[in-house]
Design an enzyme around this catalytic site. Structure first.
Site, short mmCIF file in Angstrom:
data_model
loop_
_atom_site.label_atom_id
_atom_site.label_comp_id
_atom_site.label_asym_id
_atom_site.label_seq_id
_atom_site.Cartn_x
_atom_site.Cartn_y
_atom_site.Cartn_z
N ASP A 145 -9.13 -0.54 -9.89
CA ASP A 145 -9.71 -1.21 -8.72
C ASP A 145 -11.00 -0.49 -8.34
O ASP A 145 -12.10 -0.98 -8.57
CB ASP A 145 -8.71 -1.20 -7.57
CG ASP A 145 -9.25 -1.88 -6.31
OD1 ASP A 145 -10.39 -2.37 -6.33
OD2 ASP A 145 -8.53 -1.92 -5.29
N LYS B 215 -12.81 -7.26 -6.61
CA LYS B 215 -13.16 -7.71 -5.27
C LYS B 215 -14.55 -8.36 -5.34
O LYS B 215 -15.56 -7.66 -5.45
CB LYS B 215 -13.17 -6.54 -4.29
CG LYS B 215 -11.79 -5.95 -4.03
CD LYS B 215 -11.88 -4.75 -3.09
CE LYS B 215 -10.50 -4.34 -2.56
NZ LYS B 215 -9.58 -3.95 -3.62
N ASP C 167 -0.62 -0.25 -4.52
CA ASP C 167 -2.00 0.20 -4.42
C ASP C 167 -2.06 1.56 -3.73
O ASP C 167 -1.75 1.67 -2.55
CB ASP C 167 -2.84 -0.82 -3.64
CG ASP C 167 -4.32 -0.47 -3.61
OD1 ASP C 167 -4.72 0.50 -4.27
OD2 ASP C 167 -5.09 -1.19 -2.94
N GLU D 124 -2.30 0.38 -8.70
CA GLU D 124 -3.76 0.54 -8.69
C GLU D 124 -4.12 2.01 -8.49
O GLU D 124 -3.77 2.61 -7.47
CB GLU D 124 -4.38 -0.31 -7.59
CG GLU D 124 -4.13 -1.80 -7.74
CD GLU D 124 -4.65 -2.62 -6.58
OE1 GLU D 124 -5.70 -2.23 -5.99
OE2 GLU D 124 -4.02 -3.63 -6.23
N LYS E 113 0.85 -1.18 0.00
CA LYS E 113 0.00 0.00 0.00
C LYS E 113 0.89 1.24 0.00
O LYS E 113 1.79 1.37 0.83
CB LYS E 113 -0.90 0.00 1.24
CG LYS E 113 -1.92 -1.12 1.29
CD LYS E 113 -3.12 -0.81 0.42
CE LYS E 113 -4.24 -1.82 0.65
NZ LYS E 113 -5.44 -1.50 -0.15
#
Length: 315
Positions: free
Chosen positions: A208, A230, A159, A185, A131
């Site tokens: 995403d 997801k 991300d 992302e 992240k």
């Protein structure tokens, strides 16, 4: 005839987690168990706060309303319209009607903790998820190079959760070795700006948050390298499979990813990844955030709650 039960769980996180400004100390959701002809199917219905369009209360209300029809027909009811409800029911039906042993795709590690802990976790990994856009760009660039110094052959999936401005994204992208990055992302909240970063810097872009929009339909966008899907936010397995097939026809890579489900939901996503995206490891390395497992022990020395320890909701 199918019999069904619905139970509610609440499992503490080891540490509080911020979800788009909402701090959560525990993960809450529902476990659906279906039984027929000696077989059992499990599904997890767990809207993710600040990401799902529905609340857990709305998901529970809808699940309870459609379960009688589900038990009678053995099919996903049309009245199940909420993404998390459709995902949980379709997983339980999938397991019930196709009860063969299933392979679970191994996830790539998600780095968390201190810099020292992340460096240690990355030492033997071939691909890691990190992240970014959580602290100053200069610090995150230094961490990238520190990780590469420890493991020169690792690849990154980064991300940013749309947290950077365009200028911050440019500074970061220009400072790191993009040849070690599978994708980033959504660096910014603007698709237009992200596509400019592709053109100007060679950004390997993954979508995403864009795929989580209520009206999302797959369309080819030049410059998009990957989709991160997801399932809890997408819906039923058939919808998920359709998106995967459409993207792969265009040469767009697809990674299935978690929404901080329990081991029940993560196992289902891992099984789906093995069937739908067998060449792509799923992003489901989030279980260690939770203090307990559900139904099936997953981790040594971690408490595992039985169905009887959960709160019954239906019947």
């Amino acid at each position: 005839m199918i019999s069904a039960s619905l139970h509610r769980y609440a499992i503490p996180f080891h540490s509080a987690i911020d979800f788009k400004g909402q701090t959560l100390n525990r993960r809450e959701g529902l476990i659906l168990q279906l039984q027929a002809d000696g077989q059992t199917g499990l599904g997890e219905i767990a809207p993710l706060p600040q990401f799902s369009r529905e609340t857990l209360a709305k998901a529970q209300q809808q699940a309870v309303a459609v379960l009688p029809e589900l038990c009678h027909t053995g099919a996903l009811p049309d009245a199940a319209t909420l993404a998390s409800v459709r995902f949980g029911i379709s997983c339980a039906l999938w397991q019930l009607h196709q009860p063969r042993p299933r392979r679970v795709s191994a996830p790539y590690p998600l780095l968390t903790g201190s810099d020292e802990q992340m460096v240690a976790a990355a030492a033997d990994a071939t691909t890691i998820k990190l992240k970014v856009a959580r602290r100053p760009v200069e610090q995150e660039v230094r961490l990238i190079y520190r990780l590469l110094a420890t493991n020169p052959h690792c690849r990154f999936r980064l991300d940013a959760n749309q947290r950077w401005s365009r200028e911050q994204a440019e500074d970061f992208i220009a400072a790191i070795p993009l040849d070690r990055v599978d994708y980033i992302e959504e660096p910014t909240a603007s698709l237009e700006d992200n596509l400019r970063l592709v053109t100007e810097f060679g950004l390997p872009l993954a979508l995403d948050e864009t795929t989580q929009q209520p009206d999302y339909r797959y369309q080819f966008i030049a410059g998009v390298k990957a989709l991160v899907l997801k399932p809890t936010l997408i819906g039923d397995i058939a919808t998920l499979q359709r998106l995967v097939e459409q993207a792969e026809l265009d040469g767009v890579q697809v990674t299935l990813s978690s929404s901080f489900e329990t081991n029940v939901g993560l196992t289902a996503i891992g099984q789906l990844a093995a069937e739908l995206t067998p060449d792509q490891a799923p992003g489901i390395d989030t279980l260690d955030a939770l203090q307990q497992d559900l139904l099936l022990p997953q981790r040594p020395d971690t408490p595992c709650l039985s169905l009887q320890q959960l709160t019954p909701v239906w019947p």
